[in-house]
Design a protein around this motif. Structure first.
Motif, PDB file in Angstrom:
ATOM      1  N   CYS A 167     110.050 -13.523 126.804  1.00  0.00           N
ATOM      2  CA  CYS A 167     109.499 -13.363 125.462  1.00  0.00           C
ATOM      3  C   CYS A 167     108.879 -11.980 125.318  1.00  0.00           C
ATOM      4  O   CYS A 167     108.217 -11.487 126.241  1.00  0.00           O
ATOM      5  N   LEU A 168     109.116 -11.364 124.192  1.00  0.00           N
ATOM      6  CA  LEU A 168     108.416 -10.140 123.808  1.00  0.00           C
ATOM      7  C   LEU A 168     107.394 -10.539 122.756  1.00  0.00           C
ATOM      8  O   LEU A 168     107.768 -10.961 121.648  1.00  0.00           O
ATOM      9  N   VAL A 169     106.136 -10.434 123.101  1.00  0.00           N
ATOM     10  CA  VAL A 169     105.072 -10.884 122.208  1.00  0.00           C
ATOM     11  C   VAL A 169     104.536  -9.702 121.413  1.00  0.00           C
ATOM     12  O   VAL A 169     104.148  -8.671 121.985  1.00  0.00           O
ATOM     13  N   VAL A 170     104.524  -9.843 120.096  1.00  0.00           N
ATOM     14  CA  VAL A 170     103.942  -8.853 119.192  1.00  0.00           C
ATOM     15  C   VAL A 170     102.614  -9.449 118.715  1.00  0.00           C
ATOM     16  O   VAL A 170     102.596 -10.341 117.870  1.00  0.00           O
ATOM     17  N   PRO A 171     101.486  -9.007 119.265  1.00  0.00           N
ATOM     18  CA  PRO A 171     100.204  -9.674 118.998  1.00  0.00           C
ATOM     19  C   PRO A 171      99.670  -9.346 117.602  1.00  0.00           C
ATOM     20  O   PRO A 171      98.807  -8.497 117.431  1.00  0.00           O
ATOM     21  N   ASP A 172     100.187 -10.060 116.637  1.00  0.00           N
ATOM     22  CA  ASP A 172      99.807  -9.830 115.233  1.00  0.00           C
ATOM     23  C   ASP A 172      99.894 -11.177 114.534  1.00  0.00           C
ATOM     24  O   ASP A 172     100.973 -11.742 114.390  1.00  0.00           O
ATOM     25  N   ASP A 173      98.754 -11.716 114.097  1.00  0.00           N
ATOM     26  CA  ASP A 173      98.757 -13.031 113.455  1.00  0.00           C
ATOM     27  C   ASP A 173      98.745 -12.938 111.936  1.00  0.00           C
ATOM     28  O   ASP A 173      98.422 -13.900 111.249  1.00  0.00           O
ATOM     29  N   GLY A 174      99.109 -11.798 111.399  1.00  0.00           N
ATOM     30  CA  GLY A 174      99.122 -11.614 109.958  1.00  0.00           C
ATOM     31  C   GLY A 174     100.293 -12.320 109.291  1.00  0.00           C
ATOM     32  O   GLY A 174     101.256 -12.728 109.952  1.00  0.00           O
ATOM     33  N   PRO A 175     100.234 -12.469 107.949  1.00  0.00           N
ATOM     34  CA  PRO A 175     101.278 -13.191 107.207  1.00  0.00           C
ATOM     35  C   PRO A 175     102.487 -12.315 106.904  1.00  0.00           C
ATOM     36  O   PRO A 175     102.783 -11.987 105.754  1.00  0.00           O
ATOM     37  N   ARG A 176     103.193 -11.910 107.975  1.00  0.00           N
ATOM     38  CA  ARG A 176     104.413 -11.111 107.817  1.00  0.00           C
ATOM     39  C   ARG A 176     105.458 -11.629 108.789  1.00  0.00           C
ATOM     40  O   ARG A 176     105.147 -12.265 109.789  1.00  0.00           O
ATOM     41  N   GLY A 177     106.730 -11.316 108.506  1.00  0.00           N
ATOM     42  CA  GLY A 177     107.787 -11.654 109.430  1.00  0.00           C
ATOM     43  C   GLY A 177     107.669 -10.841 110.705  1.00  0.00           C
ATOM     44  O   GLY A 177     107.133  -9.733 110.719  1.00  0.00           O
ATOM     45  N   ILE A 178     108.212 -11.376 111.797  1.00  0.00           N
ATOM     46  CA  ILE A 178     108.062 -10.725 113.099  1.00  0.00           C
ATOM     47  C   ILE A 178     108.789  -9.384 113.151  1.00  0.00           C
ATOM     48  O   ILE A 178     108.380  -8.473 113.884  1.00  0.00           O
TER      49      ILE A 178
END
Length: 471
Positions: free
Chosen positions: A93-104
């Motif tokens: 898994c490549l984790v993008v640490p962003d919990d905002g309301p946007r697509g990955i």
């Protein structure tokens, strides 16, 4: 925007699948479901089950939330019971640490360091990106990586909007409900209702749909008659819709929508078909489903049964294939689905197309579990999955099996395995879990119960639901 050419077919040697579950959806939906996005993204972990029958594949899942190690270990045991360690190494898994309301995809584009890491993970190995949908963000990721997309081009994305899809259905010779496209504003809704009642004078309810919406969210059911059964005047319709609709709905209605009859009958169901358009323009029907709908007015997708009822499956598949051929002529590639309303009553039987999803959808991940763990092919004429062991397979799936908020993923996995309900790779039947982040967010988990018959799949699903409620 252009992306690298897709490979002609599955590579025979080592290759990489980048699973990009990017929900590039309207802001109102992303904001509403921001806390649930990690769970929706984790449905893509089922793509890792590809290693069950393709040991030369590596899968990289891009997500905003790190899966628990016990979840990845669980999937590795399902995929390769003979060598789970190898399967575990092949799924990362490549984790993008962003919990905002946007697509990955949008989040990944903001992180050139993570894009570079993903580029290094792929290296010189043949690769393809499996997107959830394709907009300019997913194309930009593909360009940055130099890896082809199984989807697109992005400029076709608006063809999946409600007004455009109704026109496309008619162009393909697929019947649609009585309705009006390109409606903008409350007064135009009232005018559309008048036009619909001229064609269907006994109608009692209509559905107002925002052009750019999904999963039934963006649909409002509007009663068009008063308590005496008389058609409501325009001002009463406008007042009723104003009371029902959130401010965001009325704002987005100004961008376009449709008004169409609420399909009714003694029995109404919602079958759908998934189709893949290959790089060479070939149209392949991958599945049909019975969609299970809930919510206040029965407009929200809550689960599915596979395959669709035999009486409807072939016709639904034919409609979806006809639409896909029109899209293929425009250059569309990848997955899409067509949703149908099927009504039965004294009038007989009626099927009309109500939605086009120019992307993967709510039935895609459960179908991924089936095709990777009980491989075979879908016979569109017979409406059946023919597994490689010679038998049929059916399943019942839901993203919202109640467990209890905060229950650990490992405990849920253990409960299912202890009850003897977990998927058995030898028998190729049993229950596959998904969407583990929902345990924290909503107290639920997803489950797909695969059986040799529809009854067996339903029994497995019911038993798993009862077991998990006790977890």
């Amino acid at each position: 925007m252009s992306v690298p050419a897709r490979p002609d077919g599955p590579p025979s040697g080592e290759h990489v699948v980048v699973s990009l579950p990017s929900h590039s959806m309207p802001a109102r939906l992303l904001e509403r479901h921001a806390s649930h996005l990690p769970a929706l993204e984790h449905r893509a972990l089922l793509d890792g089950l590809l290693t069950a029958h393709d040991p030369a594949a590596r899968v990289v899942v891009v997500t905003s939330s790190e899966p628990a190690p016990e979840v990845l270990d669980h999937y590795a045991r399902l995929a390769r019971p003979d060598d789970p360690d190898d399967a575990r190494r092949r799924v990362t898994c490549l984790v993008v640490p962003d919990d905002g309301p946007r697509g990955i995809a949008a989040k990944l584009l903001d992180r050139p360091d993570l894009l570079d890491r993903l580029r290094r993970q792929v290296g010189a190995t043949p690769a393809v990106i499996e997107p959830w949908n394709v907009t300019v963000d997913e194309v930009a990721v593909a360009q940055a990586l130099g890896v082809p997309l199984n989807g697109g081009p992005a400029e076709l994305w608006p063809l999946g909007f409600k007004s455009a899809s109704r026109r496309l259905f008619r162009e393909a010779g697929v019947p649609v409900p009585v309705g009006v496209e390109d409606v903008r504003g409350l007064d135009e809704v009232a005018a559309a209702v008048r036009a619909i009642l001229r064609e269907a004078p006994q109608l009692e309810r209509v559905v107002v749909k925002l052009d750019n919406s999904g999963a039934g969210e963006g649909n409002l059911v509007l009663t068009v008659r008063d308590d005496e059964g008389r058609p409501m005047p325009d001002d009463a319709l406008v007042a009723a819709l104003t009371r029902l609709a959130p401010a965001t709905f009325l704002r987005d209605l100004s961008l376009g929508g449709v008004v169409e009859e609420m399909v009714t009958g003694e029995v109404v169901s919602s079958p759908s078909a998934q189709v893949e358009i290959t790089r060479h323009g070939e149209v392949v029907v991958r599945s049909t489903h019975e969609q299970l709908l809930g919510g206040l007015d029965g407009q929200v997708f809550v689960g599915s049964r596979f395959p669709a009822d035999a009486e409807d499956a072939a016709e639904v598949a034919g409609h979806a294939a006809a639409v896909a051929r029109r899209l293929a002529e425009r250059g569309a590639v990848g997955w899409l689905s067509v949703d149908v309303a099927a009504a039965r009553g004294s009038f007989g039987r009626r099927l009309v197309a109500v939605d086009l999803n120019l992307r993967k959808g709510g039935t895609s991940h459960s179908h991924a579990a089936l095709r990777h763990l009980a491989p075979g092919r879908y016979d569109a004429g017979a409406g059946r999955w023919r597994a490689v062991d010679g038998g049929e397979r059916h399943y019942r799936s839901s993203d919202d099996v109640e467990v209890g908020r905060g229950v650990a993923a490992g405990r849920v996995i253990d409960a299912l395995e202890t009850a003897g309900l977990a998927f058995d790779p030898a028998a190729r039947t049993g229950v596959v879990l998904h969407m583990f982040p929902s345990l924290e967010d909503r107290g639920t988990v997803g489950a797909t119960a695969i059986g040799r018959t529809a009854d067996e799949a339903e029994r497995l699903f019911d038993a798993a639901s009862a077991t998990l409620r006790r977890a």
